[in-house]
Design a protein around this motif. Sequence first.
Motif, PDB file in Angstrom:
ATOM      1  N   PHE A 152      51.600  26.360 -12.971  1.00 10.47           N
ATOM      2  CA  PHE A 152      50.017  26.466 -12.632  1.00 10.47           C
ATOM      3  C   PHE A 152      49.352  26.852 -13.787  1.00 10.47           C
ATOM      4  O   PHE A 152      49.597  27.436 -14.693  1.00 10.47           O
ATOM      5  N   VAL A 153      47.846  26.395 -13.441  1.00  8.56           N
ATOM      6  CA  VAL A 153      47.009  27.049 -14.600  1.00  8.56           C
ATOM      7  C   VAL A 153      45.949  27.812 -14.111  1.00  8.56           C
ATOM      8  O   VAL A 153      45.573  27.555 -12.792  1.00  8.56           O
ATOM      9  N   SER A 154      45.294  28.944 -14.961  1.00  6.42           N
ATOM     10  CA  SER A 154      44.194  29.700 -14.307  1.00  6.42           C
ATOM     11  C   SER A 154      42.947  29.317 -14.977  1.00  6.42           C
ATOM     12  O   SER A 154      43.258  29.245 -16.465  1.00  6.42           O
ATOM     13  N   GLU A 155      41.683  29.103 -14.572  1.00  5.74           N
ATOM     14  CA  GLU A 155      40.762  29.050 -15.235  1.00  5.74           C
ATOM     15  C   GLU A 155      40.074  30.655 -15.096  1.00  5.74           C
ATOM     16  O   GLU A 155      39.572  31.182 -14.274  1.00  5.74           O
ATOM     17  N   LEU A 156      40.080  31.248 -16.728  1.00  4.31           N
ATOM     18  CA  LEU A 156      40.035  32.596 -16.572  1.00  4.31           C
ATOM     19  C   LEU A 156      38.524  32.949 -16.560  1.00  4.31           C
ATOM     20  O   LEU A 156      38.417  34.308 -16.267  1.00  4.31           O
TER      21      LEU A 156
ATOM     22  N   ALA B  44      36.444  31.717 -14.475  1.00  8.95           N
ATOM     23  CA  ALA B  44      35.999  31.786 -12.968  1.00  8.95           C
ATOM     24  C   ALA B  44      37.097  32.467 -12.210  1.00  8.95           C
ATOM     25  O   ALA B  44      36.864  33.000 -11.026  1.00  8.95           O
ATOM     26  N   GLY B  45      38.385  32.770 -12.609  1.00  8.42           N
ATOM     27  CA  GLY B  45      39.364  33.385 -11.872  1.00  8.42           C
ATOM     28  C   GLY B  45      40.072  32.457 -10.906  1.00  8.42           C
ATOM     29  O   GLY B  45      40.525  33.211  -9.889  1.00  8.42           O
ATOM     30  N   THR B  46      40.116  31.199 -11.040  1.00 11.90           N
ATOM     31  CA  THR B  46      40.440  30.396 -10.022  1.00 11.90           C
ATOM     32  C   THR B  46      41.880  29.874 -10.557  1.00 11.90           C
ATOM     33  O   THR B  46      42.188  29.533 -11.923  1.00 11.90           O
ATOM     34  N   THR B  47      43.000  29.366  -9.631  1.00 12.17           N
ATOM     35  CA  THR B  47      44.238  29.034  -9.937  1.00 12.17           C
ATOM     36  C   THR B  47      44.698  27.825  -9.275  1.00 12.17           C
ATOM     37  O   THR B  47      44.311  27.875  -8.057  1.00 12.17           O
ATOM     38  N   ARG B  48      45.237  26.702  -9.979  1.00 11.20           N
ATOM     39  CA  ARG B  48      45.697  25.697  -9.070  1.00 11.20           C
ATOM     40  C   ARG B  48      46.976  25.239  -9.675  1.00 11.20           C
ATOM     41  O   ARG B  48      47.441  25.601 -11.010  1.00 11.20           O
ATOM     42  N   GLU B  49      47.761  24.296  -8.781  1.00 14.88           N
ATOM     43  CA  GLU B  49      49.150  23.884  -9.301  1.00 14.88           C
ATOM     44  C   GLU B  49      48.831  22.472  -9.880  1.00 14.88           C
ATOM     45  O   GLU B  49      48.230  21.931  -9.416  1.00 14.88           O
ATOM     46  N   LEU B  50      49.624  22.349 -11.074  1.00 21.15           N
ATOM     47  CA  LEU B  50      49.975  20.923 -11.511  1.00 21.15           C
ATOM     48  C   LEU B  50      51.172  20.145 -10.911  1.00 21.15           C
ATOM     49  O   LEU B  50      52.189  20.884 -11.158  1.00 21.15           O
ATOM     50  N   PRO B  51      51.000  19.071 -10.180  1.00 19.63           N
ATOM     51  CA  PRO B  51      52.368  18.466  -9.741  1.00 19.63           C
ATOM     52  C   PRO B  51      53.195  17.809 -11.022  1.00 19.63           C
ATOM     53  O   PRO B  51      52.747  16.777 -11.467  1.00 19.63           O
ATOM     54  N   VAL B  52      54.210  18.318 -11.470  1.00 12.52           N
ATOM     55  CA  VAL B  52      54.915  17.900 -12.492  1.00 12.52           C
ATOM     56  C   VAL B  52      56.395  17.919 -12.157  1.00 12.52           C
ATOM     57  O   VAL B  52      56.950  18.526 -11.151  1.00 12.52           O
ATOM     58  N   GLN B  53      57.075  17.297 -12.878  1.00 12.77           N
ATOM     59  CA  GLN B  53      58.657  17.479 -12.831  1.00 12.77           C
ATOM     60  C   GLN B  53      59.141  18.890 -13.033  1.00 12.77           C
ATOM     61  O   GLN B  53      58.231  19.637 -14.044  1.00 12.77           O
ATOM     62  N   GLY B  54      59.881  19.297 -12.378  1.00 10.11           N
ATOM     63  CA  GLY B  54      60.363  20.737 -12.593  1.00 10.11           C
ATOM     64  C   GLY B  54      62.039  20.766 -12.490  1.00 10.11           C
ATOM     65  O   GLY B  54      62.578  19.824 -12.584  1.00 10.11           O
ATOM     66  N   PRO B  55      62.595  21.888 -12.583  1.00 14.55           N
ATOM     67  CA  PRO B  55      61.731  23.246 -12.651  1.00 14.55           C
ATOM     68  C   PRO B  55      60.920  23.492 -14.223  1.00 14.55           C
ATOM     69  O   PRO B  55      61.947  23.176 -14.812  1.00 14.55           O
ATOM     70  N   VAL B  56      60.034  24.196 -14.123  1.00 18.82           N
ATOM     71  CA  VAL B  56      59.301  24.175 -15.398  1.00 18.82           C
ATOM     72  C   VAL B  56      59.712  25.447 -16.003  1.00 18.82           C
ATOM     73  O   VAL B  56      59.696  26.422 -15.491  1.00 18.82           O
ATOM     74  N   VAL B  57      59.711  25.320 -17.364  1.00 19.80           N
ATOM     75  CA  VAL B  57      59.983  26.801 -18.187  1.00 19.80           C
ATOM     76  C   VAL B  57      59.246  26.700 -19.204  1.00 19.80           C
ATOM     77  O   VAL B  57      58.958  25.713 -19.842  1.00 19.80           O
TER      78      VAL B  57
END
Length: 743
Positions: A116-120, A122-135
């Motif tokens: 997930f990434v947050s635009e700080l 605006a206070g909005t958050t969205r998921e980026l579709p990527v290979q996982g599980p992400v660390v």
Amino acid sequence: MTTGQPSFPRQYARTQRFTLGAPRGYALSPDGARVVFLRSASGTDRAQRLWVLDLDEGREFTAADPLALLAGADEELSPEERARRERTREGSAGVVGYAVDEAVELAAFTLSGRLFVSELRAGTTRELPVQGPVVDPRPSPDGRRVAFVAQGGLRVVSVDGGATSDGGAAPDEESASDDGAGDTRTANTRTADRLLAAPDGPQVTWGLAEFIAAEEMGRHRGFWWSPDSDRLLAARVDESPVRRWWIADPAHPDREPVPVAYPAAGTANAVVTLALLGLDGSRTEVTWDHVRYPYLARVHWSAGGPPLLLVQSRDQRDQRYLTVDTGTGATRTVHDDEDEVWVEPFPGAPAWTPDGRLVRIADEGGARKLFVGDRPLTGAPLHVRAVLDVGEDDVLFSASGTDMKDIGVYRAWFRGSGDQGGWERVGARPFPTVSSAVRSGELVVLSQASAEWPGARVEVLRLDADGGEKTLATLASYAEEPQLTARPRFVLAGEREIPCAVLLPTGYTEADGPLPVLLDPYGGPHGQRVVAAHHAHLTSQWFADQGFAVLVADGRGTPGRSPGWEKAISRELAAVVLEDQVDALQALAESFPFDLERVAIRGWSFGGYLAALAALRRPDVFHAAVVGAPVTDLRLYDTHYQERYLGHPDEEPAVYAENSLVTDEGLSGAVEPHRPLMIVHGLADDNVVVAHALRLSAALLAAGRPHEVLPLSGVTHMTPQEQVAENLLLLQVDFLKRSLGMA
């Protein structure tokens, strides 16, 4: 007790030692507009949320709420993420960590292995579709990309979801579908991430810190962005030389044991190398003398200079500061620290000043000093602990003085007004505190705990160039207040002036007479207990309220006073730490109501080792011991820690035998009479494995020494489970009262 009110042990466990609901994990925007931090919604809520304090508008808002992002589903953690949390002793949930870009406009974090990434702003958050599980996702300094580790490979994705290469190429075919290696959640879903470095062996990973780095060296990262955001410096870890241990769960015999690559003292470590990985697909190997300097302790890459490495020899008597030629990967030594006992890596160092001077911490002339270039900025009585930030003109750092319990934040100038020399404290109080800080530009978040109040007070300050301070805001804490008040009395004991805290039962008066004594130490390296912070003494106060006089002593080997104080334990670990506990007890018996005919000791980890030492080798002083997760066979603990204090076991076997609890030489120090011992250990502990407790129990049984063993099913070295943590305290009190003949 009021109906419905939990006991202190339950409250202590439920609130995770009163840390839930308290702000933590700060990032500050260089424009002075935003403070980003983590905080859960209440003092019993484990789910950390990502918050933003807008200083211009004077308001806080949530940027990421894990409950909403996961639609109420429980978190699912990958083995790699569980291991990271165990190494950092992280027991909460939700957004437990995040990373930001240089402008602190973008934050990246994981939930259930998803990115997930947050635009700080605006206070909005969205998921980026990527290979996982992400660390361990980390944005590039320019905020355009996020690098992360998945399935042991280092990957990168554009924040806008487009191509990740500088040339604008489409994502590679490997990352376009799951292909059996990724997270099933992304199967048949096209992803935009790109693989920069793939594991080239079954025990190889890219971009992760190995066990020794994370557990002992304080390095929890395995990759670093360049200041220009065009490449990464990444660690390749090959664990194939490391012996495999197996962590089984006897309570669930249907489950397979879990393999753990554990480098025990005297055995092989993981092989750690570095490479520069360009977003254009280029790869340049970084070279240094890996045979002489196998430990990669620190990596720093900023605009102040080329990549900077701190590497250590295996015996830890020599460490080198290396710069990396980003064109060839060749390294050059810019400084070398040597010590006949050991050298120490420190948080935040080494680093560059903006004009390219080396910032480091080193032991010189009996003091631990802060250096810029060859110039010491500090001296005695300050004992420097960490570099917190390097500014244009000054360095922000933490240090203790002659009063070890008082840990402050200081700034020292290396040019401008600092040319006159000296240092000054930030946020000074008229009483001791335990302070830490994060800074960006003129903005500082200062956290201060004290014995004068519960919890920590967190303030946002603005510092000017001349050292002036202005408070801009205070971050609210939702943490619960404990139902008891700790009342430590800080004293120095004996000729060596051993720092101690003494806690008596609430409401105790001299007419109540002498009290049975409970020593409650850690007593070893990296584990200072006598600090000027209220919550640090809560458990000791609870034990005091059960009818004990509790003594906490920080003898030689503990941090905070001087290099010589810490290094006095070299090759004589057992004798030195035990002697200081005995000396502190006997010295303070003259001024406190100690009943020396009823003395017990309890401890966990190193404290458990110390408790067992006390009962076995000094039964003339100690009458009972609670031995929690002890290191008993010192050959079974890890290389970096054990070899620092005792040397290599093949070269100094007698040292290991004398300091261990389960060898013939170690047990030869055990004398009559037998004293009651309760041995407690988590069966899932992968740091101090349960074999330590089992070998001690076997040795005691063979010697005809009665003892109790309390195995904790499914519990690691942290004991985070609420009911386990509560009942463990209650069972200890019951054992101690029985053993000392208390009503």
